[in-house]
Design an enzyme around this catalytic site. Structure first.
Site, PDB file in Angstrom:
ATOM      1  N   HIS A  29       6.881 -13.684  -4.568  1.00 30.45           N
ATOM      2  CA  HIS A  29       6.298 -12.773  -3.906  1.00 30.45           C
ATOM      3  C   HIS A  29       6.659 -11.401  -4.502  1.00 30.45           C
ATOM      4  CE1 HIS A  29       5.258 -10.082  -0.569  1.00 30.45           C
ATOM      5  NE2 HIS A  29       4.372 -10.743  -0.282  1.00 30.45           N
TER       6      HIS A  29
ATOM      7  N   ASN B 209       2.169 -14.101   6.068  1.00 32.75           N
ATOM      8  CA  ASN B 209       3.606 -13.905   5.616  1.00 32.75           C
ATOM      9  C   ASN B 209       4.033 -13.059   6.766  1.00 32.75           C
ATOM     10  OD1 ASN B 209       5.818 -13.214   4.471  1.00 32.75           O
ATOM     11  ND2 ASN B 209       4.899 -11.994   2.782  1.00 32.75           N
ATOM     12  N   TRP B 210       4.925 -13.442   7.566  1.00 33.24           N
ATOM     13  CA  TRP B 210       5.381 -12.474   8.566  1.00 33.24           C
ATOM     14  C   TRP B 210       6.845 -11.613   7.890  1.00 33.24           C
ATOM     15  CZ3 TRP B 210       6.283 -16.341  13.192  1.00 33.24           C
ATOM     16  CH2 TRP B 210       4.945 -16.801  13.732  1.00 33.24           C
ATOM     17  N   LYS B 211       7.117 -11.959   6.979  1.00 31.89           N
ATOM     18  CA  LYS B 211       8.064 -10.915   6.309  1.00 31.89           C
ATOM     19  C   LYS B 211       9.401 -10.934   7.068  1.00 31.89           C
ATOM     20  CE  LYS B 211       4.460  -8.401   3.805  1.00 31.89           C
ATOM     21  NZ  LYS B 211       3.993  -7.565   2.911  1.00 31.89           N
TER      22      LYS B 211
ATOM     23  N   GLY C 268       0.354  -4.181   1.767  1.00 31.56           N
ATOM     24  CA  GLY C 268       0.995  -3.296   2.872  1.00 31.56           C
ATOM     25  C   GLY C 268       0.373  -1.661   2.668  1.00 31.56           C
TER      26      GLY C 268
ATOM     27  N   GLU D 276       7.430  -8.695  -3.140  1.00 30.73           N
ATOM     28  CA  GLU D 276       8.802  -7.836  -2.686  1.00 30.73           C
ATOM     29  C   GLU D 276      10.090  -8.639  -3.164  1.00 30.73           C
ATOM     30  OE1 GLU D 276       7.405  -8.100   1.475  1.00 30.73           O
ATOM     31  OE2 GLU D 276       5.660  -6.893   0.887  1.00 30.73           O
TER      32      GLU D 276
ATOM     33  N   GLY E  41      -0.039 -10.392   5.487  1.00 27.63           N
ATOM     34  CA  GLY E  41       1.116  -9.850   5.651  1.00 27.63           C
ATOM     35  C   GLY E  41       0.963  -9.020   7.128  1.00 27.63           C
ATOM     36  N   GLY E  42       0.669  -7.890   6.894  1.00 25.84           N
ATOM     37  CA  GLY E  42       0.497  -7.031   8.535  1.00 25.84           C
ATOM     38  C   GLY E  42      -0.432  -7.638   9.397  1.00 25.84           C
TER      39      GLY E  42
ATOM     40  N   GLU F 219      -1.886 -11.317  -5.784  1.00 26.11           N
ATOM     41  CA  GLU F 219      -1.561 -10.306  -4.830  1.00 26.11           C
ATOM     42  C   GLU F 219      -1.346  -9.027  -5.586  1.00 26.11           C
ATOM     43  OE1 GLU F 219      -0.282 -11.683  -0.570  1.00 26.11           O
ATOM     44  OE2 GLU F 219       1.640 -12.010  -2.009  1.00 26.11           O
TER      45      GLU F 219
ATOM     46  N   SER G 224      -3.478  -6.446   1.800  1.00 21.08           N
ATOM     47  CA  SER G 224      -4.058  -5.806   3.034  1.00 21.08           C
ATOM     48  C   SER G 224      -5.430  -6.429   3.505  1.00 21.08           C
ATOM     49  CB  SER G 224      -4.655  -4.299   2.538  1.00 21.08           C
ATOM     50  OG  SER G 224      -3.327  -3.769   2.224  1.00 21.08           O
TER      51      SER G 224
HETATM   52  C1  PEP Z   1       1.902  -9.963   1.674  1.00 24.80           C
HETATM   53  O1  PEP Z   1       2.976  -9.724   2.158  1.00 24.80           O
HETATM   54  O2  PEP Z   1       1.962 -11.177   0.939  1.00 24.80           O
HETATM   55  C2  PEP Z   1       0.657  -9.093   2.123  1.00 24.80           C
HETATM   56  C3  PEP Z   1      -0.275  -9.560   1.235  1.00 24.80           C
HETATM   57  O3  PEP Z   1       0.808  -8.140   2.880  1.00 24.80           O
HETATM   58  P1  PEP Z   1      -0.220  -7.433   3.415  1.00 24.80           P
HETATM   59  O4  PEP Z   1      -1.339  -8.273   4.092  1.00 24.80           O
HETATM   60  O5  PEP Z   1       0.401  -6.468   4.818  1.00 24.80           O
HETATM   61  O6  PEP Z   1      -0.769  -6.404   2.490  1.00 24.80           O
END
Ligand code: PEP
Length: 249
Positions: free
Chosen positions: A96, A9-11, A174, A98, A234-235, A168, A213
């Site tokens: 998601h 997930n590049w957001k 994040g 967010e 994500g990150g 999640e 994470s």
């Molecule tokens: C996400 O955006 O779905 C996510 C899990 O982010 P991160 O890996 O940065 O926690």
């Protein structure tokens, strides 16, 4: 057998120019794999770029991060499921954290988006997860299952069986804090049981991903758990070499 799924997930990162460079660099070091699937979720403006770059790779797919639940109309700034399909997406993230907690998306809206995705032939990845306060209050399972049931409300069993789910925990996204593999697995067990109640034995084949994470060091530990069928990252998915290391876990 379920293939492990690695979802990036590049957001709101990597516009078309960066996305093209990322995929070029990633593909140079990642030959076709039969035993795992990788799904990229770029921002909507980069979907076509990524879809074209991975067109010849059946082990790679592309999704959008969000859709509107209507197919078209006066919804300035939104993208619909048929448009995402047309742009080359096969998957869509729905609900998601967010979307739920930054943009105020309700459980019911997530359910409408799942229906819109299925109408258009997209595979929805329904994301569920509790806030830290909810976990501390012992409400994790109740919250996750409430989001799950609202997300699949009104669907037929084969439709649910064709979906993906992602657990999640919001406090782990994040933040650098990850659920322990055992804690994550326990929630996956509860999700699997709820799916089984809803659609019977077909639930056993439904992939349930973990996100929050995930990194190259914890991914193998999470994936070693019985009920964790993949990861949503994500990150740590933003750098082509780092992502390559994770998908080789
Ligand atoms: C996400 O955006 O779905 C996510 C899990 O982010 P991160 O890996 O940065 O926690």
């Amino acid at each position: 057998m379920k293939l492990p799924i690695f979802a990036a997930n590049w957001k709101m990162n990597h516009g078309p120019t960066d996305a093209r460079a990322f995929v070029k660099s990633f593909l140079a070091h990642y030959p076709r794999q039969q035993d795992r699937k990788v799904v990229f979720f770029p921002n909507a403006l980069s979907v076509t770029t990524v879809a074209e770059a991975v067109r010849d790779r059946p082990d790679l797919a592309v999704g959008v991060q969000n859709i509107h639940f209507e197919d078209k109309g006066a919804f300035t700034g939104e993208n619909s499921a048929p448009m995402a399909r047309d742009a080359g997406a096969t998957h869509v993230l729905v609900g998601h954290s967010e979307r739920r907690h930054v943009f105020g998306e309700s459980d019911a809206a997530a359910g409408q988006k799942v229906q819109a995705a299925l109408r258009a032939g997209l595979t929805p990845v329904l994301c569920v997860g509790e806030l830290l306060a909810e976990r501390e209050a012992g409400e994790t399972e109740a919250v996750v299952l409430r989001q799950l049931r609202a997300g699949v409300a009104g669907l037929e069993a084969p439709q649910v069986a064709g979906m993906l789910f992602a657990y999640e925990p919001v406090w782990a996204i994040g933040t650098g804090r990850t659920a322990t593999p055992a804690d994550a697995n326990a929630v996956h067990v509860a999700i699997r049981a709820a799916l089984r109640e809803a659609i019977g034995e077909r639930a056993m084949g439904v992939p349930i991903l973990y996100g929050g994470s995930v990194s190259r060091s914890n991914a193998p530990l999470l994936l070693a758990e019985e009920e964790i069928d993949g990861v949503l990252v994500g990150g740590a998915s933003l750098d082509a070499d780092g992502w390559n290391a994770i998908v080789r876990a």
